[in-house]
Scaffold this active site. Structure first.
Site, PDB file in Angstrom:
ATOM      1  N   PHE A 278      54.629  49.704  33.518  1.00 50.85           N
ATOM      2  CA  PHE A 278      54.160  50.555  32.226  1.00 50.85           C
ATOM      3  C   PHE A 278      54.040  49.529  31.055  1.00 50.85           C
ATOM      4  CE2 PHE A 278      53.749  54.838  30.282  1.00 50.85           C
ATOM      5  CZ  PHE A 278      53.429  55.514  31.432  1.00 50.85           C
TER       6      PHE A 278
ATOM      7  N   HIS B  23      46.785  56.674  21.455  1.00 50.16           N
ATOM      8  CA  HIS B  23      46.977  56.165  22.680  1.00 50.16           C
ATOM      9  C   HIS B  23      45.533  55.840  23.062  1.00 50.16           C
ATOM     10  CE1 HIS B  23      47.505  56.682  27.074  1.00 50.16           C
ATOM     11  NE2 HIS B  23      48.773  56.775  26.712  1.00 50.16           N
TER      12      HIS B  23
ATOM     13  N   ARG C 245      50.102  49.641  23.161  1.00 49.51           N
ATOM     14  CA  ARG C 245      48.918  50.525  22.963  1.00 49.51           C
ATOM     15  C   ARG C 245      48.094  50.439  21.805  1.00 49.51           C
ATOM     16  NH1 ARG C 245      52.611  56.291  24.501  1.00 49.51           N
ATOM     17  NH2 ARG C 245      52.313  55.737  26.952  1.00 49.51           N
TER      18      ARG C 245
ATOM     19  N   GLU D  70      49.191  56.022  30.816  1.00 50.73           N
ATOM     20  CA  GLU D  70      49.205  54.772  31.061  1.00 50.73           C
ATOM     21  C   GLU D  70      49.555  54.270  32.431  1.00 50.73           C
ATOM     22  OE1 GLU D  70      51.123  53.197  27.412  1.00 50.73           O
ATOM     23  OE2 GLU D  70      52.054  51.802  28.561  1.00 50.73           O
TER      24      GLU D  70
ATOM     25  N   LEU E 238      45.401  63.460  27.185  1.00 49.26           N
ATOM     26  CA  LEU E 238      45.744  62.354  27.593  1.00 49.26           C
ATOM     27  C   LEU E 238      45.719  61.917  28.981  1.00 49.26           C
ATOM     28  CD1 LEU E 238      47.760  60.234  26.223  1.00 49.26           C
ATOM     29  CD2 LEU E 238      49.593  60.990  27.393  1.00 49.26           C
TER      30      LEU E 238
ATOM     31  N   ARG F 231      55.490  52.542  19.310  1.00 49.86           N
ATOM     32  CA  ARG F 231      56.113  53.032  20.272  1.00 49.86           C
ATOM     33  C   ARG F 231      55.655  52.341  21.814  1.00 49.86           C
ATOM     34  NH1 ARG F 231      55.789  56.523  23.968  1.00 49.86           N
ATOM     35  NH2 ARG F 231      54.716  58.167  22.998  1.00 49.86           N
TER      36      ARG F 231
ATOM     37  N   HIS G  71      48.371  60.382  19.106  1.00 51.04           N
ATOM     38  CA  HIS G  71      49.285  60.746  20.250  1.00 51.04           C
ATOM     39  C   HIS G  71      50.499  60.942  19.689  1.00 51.04           C
ATOM     40  CE1 HIS G  71      50.754  60.922  24.151  1.00 51.04           C
ATOM     41  NE2 HIS G  71      51.568  59.702  24.067  1.00 51.04           N
TER      42      HIS G  71
ATOM     43  N   GLN H 114      50.566  56.520  16.475  1.00 50.05           N
ATOM     44  CA  GLN H 114      50.185  55.820  17.570  1.00 50.05           C
ATOM     45  C   GLN H 114      48.897  56.575  17.940  1.00 50.05           C
ATOM     46  OE1 GLN H 114      52.205  55.866  21.694  1.00 50.05           O
ATOM     47  NE2 GLN H 114      52.439  53.692  20.861  1.00 50.05           N
TER      48      GLN H 114
END
Lengths: 603, 253
Positions: free
Chosen positions: A117, A239, A283, A252, A249, A406, A364, A237
Site C-alpha cells: 500500500f 484521494h 496520496r 489504492e 473511491l 494520512r 476523502h 486528504q
C-alpha cells in the site's frame, strides 16, 4: 424530553464507535451507542484495501517501520508518540479482530494475508512492504460487520437512527448529548459519565467526494459550537483515484496489485514525481501529480482526469521492466478486486480488466478534527488540558497520528487502535467518578433552534446552498490553494451562512422521518466546518502534506511544526473564530532517533 | 431524456396522505448513466422536500436504499437510468411496515438477523504464540460469498414466503448464519442449525429463487440456503460445499 442514563455514551456506530463500545462494555461499563444510521450503514464499511499492521506475515516488518512511514507520510506534522502508539497497537488490535471472527484473506500457510500500500515500507523507506491486512477489497465492510456482530453478542444498547445535535457540558464536564429520534422527531437526552464522539468526517464539504451523503461532520460541529477547539482543519486528504466526476473511491489496493497511472501520452507519469515508490507514493504526492499533469495538458482528451490501468498486460509489462518476477492475469484481478470491477462496470460501463479507468482526485479524509490524547480524551489547548468526560476517536478526532497527510490503511488502524484505547479508558474512568448532574435547561436551546429552522419560509432550498459551498470548496480550498482563493471562499461561505440563517425553505413540516429538516441541519454543520477549514488553511503560510499553497510552496519547519487550534465564540449568526498555533508537534521519537527528524520528503 | 417517476407515497402525519397513494414526478435532462438515487434526490431537492427515503454511501455498499423499482428489488444507487426506461415505478420494499414514503420499519428484519446467532463463537484457547488462528485458503473460500452481505433486505423482501409469513427468518438471516456455519474456525454450527430447523427457519424456503437475482452483491442466496438445508439433513456442515468447486475458485485466483 426523554432522558436516558448510561455510563458511557458513544456517538456514531462506525469502526471507532463500535470498537469503543465493545471494549467499554468488556471493561464492565453500561454502554449506549447513539447513531443516525443503522450501524452497518456506517462509512467504515466502504473502506476497501486493507488495514496496516506490522505482522510480518509475508515480508519482514516491525511496528517502528510503520511508525516511521506514518510520520513521514504525515509530512512530520504527526505527533510522534501517537504514531508509535498507532503502529504498536495495530498488531495487537488486528490479531484481536481475527479472534473476533474477521474473515481476512489468508496466506498459503493460513496466516492473515497482506498486500502493498502507498507509503508503507520496511527499514525506514528501503522498499515497499506487504503490510495491509485485507479481506478482498471489502476490508472495511468486514471490520464493520465483525464489530457489530460482536456488539450484538455482548448485548450492547443501540439507539439506531438517533441523530445527535448538541453536546451538554456542565461546569466544565461533558455530561451528555441531545439527539433527535429520526423516526418520531422527538428530542432525547443521553446523560452519561463519559461521552465519545465517533461520528466521522465531513467530506461532503467538497463537490467531488468519496464520502457518503451522511458524512456531514455532525459531531465535530456540535462540539465546536460549544467552545471545544478543532485541530489541523486545513489538512483534508484528496484521494488520487476517485471515479471521474462521481468521486467513488477506487482503492489504492489497485496500485498495490500493480495498477499504474497513465496520462494522455501513455506515460506512467509517477516515475517522474516519485522515482522510487512511483504510483505508491503518499496520496498527497500522487494527487498533486495528477493536478500537475492536467495543468500541463496531459489529462486524457485534454480534460481533468487521467487513467488508472490495471489491465494484466499493462501491469505485467511494468513488472517485467522493474525486474519483478510476479505476473497477473484477469482471474487474479477478479479475485483481488471484485468490488472495484463491479463499481466500474456498473457506473462507467468500463471493464477494468480490458480498459483503463478514468480517475481524478476526490475529497476523502479529514486528518484534522477534535483534538485528543492517545487515550481518546479530548484536549482543549496547547497544554493538553483534558475536558473531563469528553472523548473522540476515528475520523472525527485528531490524535494526531496522521499529521498533514494520512497513509492508506491508517484510517482503519486509527479506528480500532484509538477506539479500543478510548473504550478501555472510559470503562476505567466511569468507575472512578460520580455522576455530574444535567443542567436544568438541558436540550431547550437546541429544541428551539430546530423550531426556528423548521418554520423557515425563505427562498433558498438547502441543496442550492450546499452545491455552492461544495463548488467553492473544490475550486478554492482543494488540492492547491492560495491566499486569494481562500479569502474568496471565506467570503462566499459567509454569504451562504447568512442565507442559511435567514432565507431557507423547508418543505416538510412533519416530525416523523423529516429528512428535509435533517438535511438542512447537516448543511449547517458542513458550512461551519468548511469555514473553519478555509480559515485554518489561510492562516498556515506554508505547504505541507495535504495543504499545498501556490503562494507558499515550501514546507517551513522553522515556523510551522505546530498544530492549528481553531475555536468558536459569538453567535450562530455572527460567529467569532480565533486561531491558536501554540501547540507544538510531539517529536519524542526524533529526540533519540535521527531518522525521525524532519527532512525532505521523497518517495 | 425525459423520465416520469410514479412513486408510492404515504405520510402518516398528513390527513389525506395517510393511506398509500401514487404520485407522479417528471424530470428533464436525465442522462442514461445517472443513478436512480440521484434522480430521487433531484425530485426531493427541486420539487418536493417531503419525499422521504434512506440513503448514505450512494455506491452500493451501505445497503440503505433498497426499494422496489419497476417491480424488482434493487438499491437505488446501483441502478442506472438507462436500464429503467422513461417510465419508472418505485415502491417501498414489501413485507415490512411502511413508516413514510419509501422508508420501512427495519426492526423485524434485524430481529430475524439477531435470532440466528450472527456472531463468531469459538471458546477454545487462543493460539499460544498470541497470533491469529490459522485457516487454509480453501476453508476461507468456502464461506466467502456470504461474507459479502450488507443487510439491505433486498432478498428477504423479495421472497413470497416472507411476504406470506413475516415470522419466517428470511433469506438474509440464513445467509448470515451460513457465513458462520461454514467458517471452520466457528464452533456454534450445531446451535445455528437447530435454530434454522425450527418451523420458522430454513424449511419455509420453497426455492422460488427471487432472492438471488435481487441481491445487489451477487450473493448466490438460494445456493447458500440449500447448503444450510443439506447441513441440517446431514447434521453437520462438513463436506457440504464441494471441495472441487472451492479448488476451482482458489486455483482461478
Amino acid at each position: 424530553m426523554k432522558i436516558h442514563k448510561h455510563e458511557v455514551i458513544i456517538v456514531g456506530a462506525g469502526g471507532a464507535g463500535l470498537m469503543a463500545a465493545l471494549y467499554a462494555s468488556r471493561g464492565g461499563a453500561d454502554v449506549a451507542v447513539v447513531s443516525k444510521l443503522y450501524p452497518t450503514r456506517s462509512h467504515t464499511g466502504t473502506a476497501q484495501g486493507g488495514i496496516g499492521a506490522a505482522l510480518g506475515n509475508l515480508d519482514e516488518d516491525q511496528p517502528i517501520y510503520h511508525a516511521y512511514d506514518t510520520v513521514k507520510g504525515g509530512d512530520y506534522l504527526a505527533d510522534q508518540n501517537a504514531a508509535l502508539v498507532l503502529a504498536e497497537g495495530a498488531v495487537e488490535a488486528v490479531i484481536e479482530l481475527e479472534h473476533m471472527g474477521l474473515p481476512f484473506d489468508r496466506t498459503p500457510d493460513g496466516r492473515i494475508s497482506q498486500r502493498r500500500f502507498g507509503g508503507h515500507t520496511r527499514e525506514f523507506g528501503k522498499e515497499l512492504v506487504r503490510r495491509a491486512c485485507h479481506a478482498a477489497d471489502r476490508t472495511g465492510h468486514m471490520i464493520l460487520q465483525t464489530l457489530y456482530q460482536n456488539c450484538i453478542k455482548r448485548n450492547v444498547n443501540f439507539f439506531d437512527e438517533f441523530q445527535v445535535v448538541d453536546t451538554i457540558i456542565n461546569d466544565g464536564v461533558c455530561v451528555g448529548v441531545v439527539a433527535i429520534q429520526i423516526g418520531t422527531g422527538e428530542f432525547h437526552i443521553f446523560h452519561g459519565k463519559a461521552v465519545m464522539f465517533a461520528s466521522g468526517g465531513w467530506g461532503r464539504c467538497w463537490s467531488v467526494s468519496s464520502n457518503a451523503h451522511s458524512m456531514t461532520g455532525d459531531g465535530a460541529a456540535a462540539v465546536l459550537r460549544r467552545g471545544v477547539p478543532l485541530q489541523d482543519m486545513e489538512f483534508f486528504q484528496f484521494h488520487p483515484t476517485g471515479i471521474y466526476k462521481m468521486g467513488i473511491l477506487i482503492t489504492e489496493g489497485v496500485r498495490g496489485e500493480g495498477g499504474v497511472l497513465i496520462n494522455n501520452k501513455g506515460e506512467r507519469f509517477m516515475e517522474k514525481y516519485a522515482p522510487s515508490a512511483k504510483d505508491l507514493a503518499s496520496r498527497d504526492v500522487v494527487s498533486r501529480a495528477i493536478y500537475d499533469e492536467v495543468k500541463k495538458g496531459n489529462g486524457i482528451k485534454g480534460k481533468d482526469y487521467v487513467y488508472l490501468d490495471v489491465r494484466p498486460e499493462t501491469v505485467n509489462r511494468f513488472f517485467a521492466e522493474e525486474g519483478r518476477k510476479e505476473r497477473i492475469d484477469a482471474a487474479y484481478v477478479e479475485k483481488k478486486l471484485p468490488d472495484i470491477l463491479d463499481f466500474c462496470r456498473t457506473y462507467l460501463g468500463v471493464d477494468p480488466v480490458k480498459e483503463p479507468m478514468p480517475i481524478q482526485p476526490t475529497a476523502h479524509y479529514a486528518m484534522g478534527g477534535i483534538p485528543t490524547n492517545v487515550d481518546a480524551q479530548v484536549v482543549i489547548d496547547e497544554n493538553w488540558t483534558v475536558l473531563p468526560g469528553m472523548y473522540a476517536a476515528g475520523e472525527t478526532a485528531c490524535v494526531s497520528c496522521h499529521g498533514a497527510n494520512r497513509l492508506g490503511t491508517n484510517s482503519l488502524v486509527d479506528l480500532i487502535v484509538f477506539g479500543r484505547r478510548g473504550g478501555m479508558h472510559m470503562a476505567d474512568y466511569v468507575k472512578g467518578v460520580d455522576w455530574t448532574p444535567l443542567p436544568a435547561d438541558a436540550g431547550h436551546e437546541i429544541e428551539s433552534e430546530f423550531k426556528r429552522i423548521r418554520s423557515s419560509r425563505g427562498k433558498m432550498k438547502p441543496y442550492q446552498l450546499r452545491a455552492k459551498m461544495q463548488e467553492v470548496m473544490m475550486e478554492n480550498v482543494g488540492v492547491y490553494r492560495t491566499e486569494k482563493t481562500m479569502t474568496e471562499a471565506i467570503n462566499v461561505l459567509r454569504e451562504l451562512r447568512h442565507e442559511f440563517r435567514t432565507n431557507i425553505a423547508i418543505d416538510d413540516q412533519g416530525y416523523k422521518f423529516n429528512t428535509d429538516l435533517m438535511e438542512a441541519w447537516e448543511l449547517g454543520n458542513l458550512l461551519e466546518l468548511a469555514e473553519v477549514t478555509a480559515l485554518s488553511a489561510r492562516n498556515r503560510t506554508e505547504s505541507r502534506g495535504g495543504h499545498s499553497r501556490d503562494d507558499y510552496p515550501k514546507r517551513d519547519d522553522e515556523n510551522w511544526l505546530v498544530h492549528t487550534l481553531v475555536c468558536r465564540a459569538g453567535t450562530d449568526d455572527d460567529p467569532q473564530y480565533t486561531i491558536n498555533t501554540a501547540k507544538k508537534v510531539d517529536m519524542s521519537l526524533a529526540e533519540t532517533d535521527e531518522r525521525f527528524r524532519p527532512k525532505v520528503r521523497a518517495y | 431524456m425525459k423520465v416520469t417517476f410514479k412513486i408510492k407515497r404515504y405520510n402518516p402525519e398528513i390527513p389525506g396522505k395517510d393511506k398509500p397513494y401514487w404520485e407522479e414526478f417528471t424530470l428533464d435532462n436525465v442522462e442514461p448513466t445517472d443513478r436512480l438515487l440521484e434522480m430521487l434526490h433531484r425530485i426531493k431537492w427541486e420539487q418536493d422536500g417531503t419525499l422521504t427515503l434512506r440513503r448514505s454511501c450512494a455506491h452500493g455498499v451501505c445497503g440503505s436504499d433498497a426499494m422496489r423499482i419497476n417491480g424488482v428489488n434493487h438499491l437505488a444507487c446501483k441502478v442506472l437510468m438507462q436500464d429503467l426506461g422513461s417510465k419508472v415505478t418505485i415502491e417501498p420494499i414489501l413485507g415490512l411496515p411502511v413508516l413514510k414514503d419509501l422508508v420501512v420499519d427495519m426492526e423485524p428484519f434485524f430481529d430475524h438477523y439477531k435470532h440466528v446467532m450472527p456472531f463468531f463463537v469459538n471458546d477454545t484457547p487462543l493460539p499460544a504464540d498470541g497470533r491469529e488462528r490459522r485457516q487454509s485458503q480453501f476453508d476461507r473460500e468456502a464461506f466467502d460469498d456470504t461474507t459479502k452481505c450488507i443487510l439491505c433486505a433486498c432478498c428477504t423482501t423479495s421472497c413470497p414466503s416472507y411476504w406470506a409469513n413475516g415470522k419466517y427468518v428470511g433469506p438474509a438471516a440464513i445467509v448470515n448464519a451460513h457465513r458462520f456455519i461454514f467458517d471452520t474456525r466457528d464452533q456454534a454450527a450445531k446451535e445455528r442449525l437447530e435454530i434454522l430447523s425450527e418451523p420458522q427457519g430454513v424449511w419455509r424456503c420453497r426455492t422460488i429463487y427471487n432472492c438471488t437475482p435481487a441481491c445487489p452483491r451477487d450473493i448466490q442466496v438460494t445456493k447458500a440456503i440449500s447448503e444450510v438445508k443439506l447441513a441440517i439433513r446431514k447434521g453437520s456442515p462438513e463436506g457440504i460445499i464441494k471441495v472441487t468447486e472451492i479448488v476451482e475458485r482458489v486455483v482461478n485466483a
